[in-house]
Design an enzyme around this catalytic site. Structure first.
Site, PDB file in Angstrom:
ATOM      1  N   ASP A  44      51.570  -8.674 -41.240  1.00 48.23           N
ATOM      2  CA  ASP A  44      50.508  -9.448 -40.594  1.00 48.23           C
ATOM      3  C   ASP A  44      51.014 -10.104 -39.310  1.00 48.23           C
ATOM      4  O   ASP A  44      50.245 -10.714 -38.573  1.00 48.23           O
ATOM      5  CB  ASP A  44      49.890 -10.471 -41.546  1.00 48.23           C
ATOM      6  CG  ASP A  44      50.886 -11.472 -42.106  1.00 48.23           C
ATOM      7  OD1 ASP A  44      52.074 -11.422 -41.749  1.00 48.23           O
ATOM      8  OD2 ASP A  44      50.463 -12.329 -42.931  1.00 48.23           O
ATOM      9  N   SER A  45      52.304  -9.910 -39.018  1.00 45.07           N
ATOM     10  CA  SER A  45      52.857 -10.286 -37.716  1.00 45.07           C
ATOM     11  C   SER A  45      52.125  -9.574 -36.591  1.00 45.07           C
ATOM     12  O   SER A  45      52.217  -9.977 -35.429  1.00 45.07           O
ATOM     13  CB  SER A  45      54.356  -9.949 -37.655  1.00 45.07           C
ATOM     14  OG  SER A  45      54.599  -8.624 -38.111  1.00 45.07           O
ATOM     15  N   ASP A  83      51.191  -5.797 -45.631  1.00 42.94           N
ATOM     16  CA  ASP A  83      50.965  -7.204 -45.978  1.00 42.94           C
ATOM     17  C   ASP A  83      49.545  -7.471 -46.464  1.00 42.94           C
ATOM     18  O   ASP A  83      48.572  -6.970 -45.875  1.00 42.94           O
ATOM     19  CB  ASP A  83      51.202  -8.096 -44.757  1.00 42.94           C
ATOM     20  CG  ASP A  83      52.624  -8.610 -44.671  1.00 42.94           C
ATOM     21  OD1 ASP A  83      53.346  -8.578 -45.685  1.00 42.94           O
ATOM     22  OD2 ASP A  83      53.012  -9.064 -43.571  1.00 42.94           O
ATOM     23  N   LYS A 112      52.828  -6.360 -49.785  1.00 38.91           N
ATOM     24  CA  LYS A 112      53.683  -7.549 -49.737  1.00 38.91           C
ATOM     25  C   LYS A 112      52.814  -8.802 -49.709  1.00 38.91           C
ATOM     26  O   LYS A 112      51.778  -8.821 -49.033  1.00 38.91           O
ATOM     27  CB  LYS A 112      54.605  -7.533 -48.514  1.00 38.91           C
ATOM     28  CG  LYS A 112      55.565  -8.739 -48.460  1.00 38.91           C
ATOM     29  CD  LYS A 112      56.627  -8.580 -47.390  1.00 38.91           C
ATOM     30  CE  LYS A 112      56.092  -8.779 -45.990  1.00 38.91           C
ATOM     31  NZ  LYS A 112      55.622 -10.187 -45.750  1.00 38.91           N
ATOM     32  N   GLU A 114      53.182 -13.351 -49.821  1.00 35.02           N
ATOM     33  CA  GLU A 114      54.053 -14.517 -49.691  1.00 35.02           C
ATOM     34  C   GLU A 114      53.861 -15.458 -50.873  1.00 35.02           C
ATOM     35  O   GLU A 114      52.733 -15.681 -51.318  1.00 35.02           O
ATOM     36  CB  GLU A 114      53.761 -15.248 -48.379  1.00 35.02           C
ATOM     37  CG  GLU A 114      54.000 -14.395 -47.140  1.00 35.02           C
ATOM     38  CD  GLU A 114      53.702 -15.137 -45.838  1.00 35.02           C
ATOM     39  OE1 GLU A 114      53.437 -16.363 -45.896  1.00 35.02           O
ATOM     40  OE2 GLU A 114      53.737 -14.491 -44.776  1.00 35.02           O
ATOM     41  N   GLU A 181      63.279 -14.836 -45.787  1.00 28.56           N
ATOM     42  CA  GLU A 181      63.195 -15.125 -44.353  1.00 28.56           C
ATOM     43  C   GLU A 181      63.586 -16.563 -44.063  1.00 28.56           C
ATOM     44  O   GLU A 181      63.106 -17.491 -44.705  1.00 28.56           O
ATOM     45  CB  GLU A 181      61.775 -14.868 -43.830  1.00 28.56           C
ATOM     46  CG  GLU A 181      61.631 -15.182 -42.350  1.00 28.56           C
ATOM     47  CD  GLU A 181      60.311 -14.754 -41.747  1.00 28.56           C
ATOM     48  OE1 GLU A 181      60.105 -15.005 -40.541  1.00 28.56           O
ATOM     49  OE2 GLU A 181      59.481 -14.168 -42.476  1.00 28.56           O
TER      50      GLU A 181
END
Length: 275
Positions: A44-45, A83, A112, A114, A181
């Site tokens: 999602d970057s 993501d 993925k 978080e 991270e």
């Protein structure tokens, strides 16, 4: 060789370092894949490096699916992880539904998300639905407002213990790997040694089972900010600006195109016959 969640686990067991990079489009994915990378993250970057947002928070499921489709067309051997964006997995039902969309519509081979303990049930449910899950701990960008910015996490006993507990929880839930991270090297080492699943570091030192970078950072294409953990392997941003500038100069001066080298000929008599 086609990389999968199983080959990632095998690499951990053999002590072989894993390599990952981001990609968001067909052309880049194909180039990255042909380099021999183990995994590609459609992160999602993309909200920041492709769409110009100042964080990942505005990214939608539709954005992720669109870019996932592009990447999976270009990547033949790398494991493609996609993501789940912000607010796309707030409960178990939503998490499974959206993970399924990334696989069915986007072609993802894994997803993925978080978070740790708080998302144990979501991870377990997605894995139960036969979708591999990569977790993400430490400096999790979707929590940027909670953290007060992009800051290293786990530097005191309380926060380090929380990250360690989160790592244990995501492995228990069935995650096949975890991104660490922005955490201190010693904490990343402790987690890597304790977990049986691979750890993928970004700003976590050299002690993790693998590494990941945003490709625009690696190539120095994105802005003037250079995080401490980034190494520039090429100055592609500078080369692109120079090439664009040379093109502009050649067009304005008449040097491009050259009719002999870059044009197409025809019999002049045809022009003479035109009414």
């Amino acid at each position: 060789m086609k990389h999968t969640a199983i080959t990632f686990q095998s690499a951990k067991e053999k002590g072989e370092k894993l390599t990952m990079l981001t990609a968001y489009d067909y052309t880049t994915a194909r180039l990255v894949d042909e380099s021999g990378i183990d995994g590609i993250l459609v992160g999602d970057s993309l909200g920041m490096v492709m769409m110009g947002y100042d964080s990942t928070l505005p990214v939608t499921m539709e954005d992720m699916i669109h870019h996932a489709k592009c990447v999976t067309r270009g990547a033949k051997n790398a494991l493609v992880v996609v993501d789940l964006p912000f607010m796309a997995y707030t409960n178990v039902e939503q998490a499974v539904h959206n993970a399924g969309r990334l696989v069915k519509e986007g072609g993802a081979q894994a997803v993925k998300l978080e978070g740790g303990v708080a998302f144990h049930d979501q991870i377990k449910a997605i894995v139960t639905a036969s979708i591999p899950v990569m977790a993400h701990l430490g400096l999790t960008p979707q929590s940027v407002n909670k953290f007060g910015g992009f800051k290293v996490q786990g530097k005191n006993v309380k926060t380090a213990q929380q990250i360690l507990d989160d790592a244990r929880a995501i492995e228990d839930a069935g995650a096949f790997a975890v991104v660490l991270e922005g955490v201190p090297t010693l904490l990343a080492k402790r987690i890597t040694e304790e977990l049986t699943i691979p750890t993928i570091g970004i700003g976590a030192g050299d002690v993790t089972d693998g590494q990941i970078l945003v490709y625009q950072d690696l190539l120095n294409m994105y802005g003037e900010m250079k995080p401490k953990f980034v190494r520039h392997y090429a100055e592609i941003g500078t080369q692109m600006r120079e090439a664009f500038g040379h093109y502009i100069e050649d067009v304005k001066s008449g040097a491009f195109p050259d009719n002999t080298k870059e044009g197409f000929a025809m019999d002049e008599s045809i022009i003479d016959e035109l009414q």
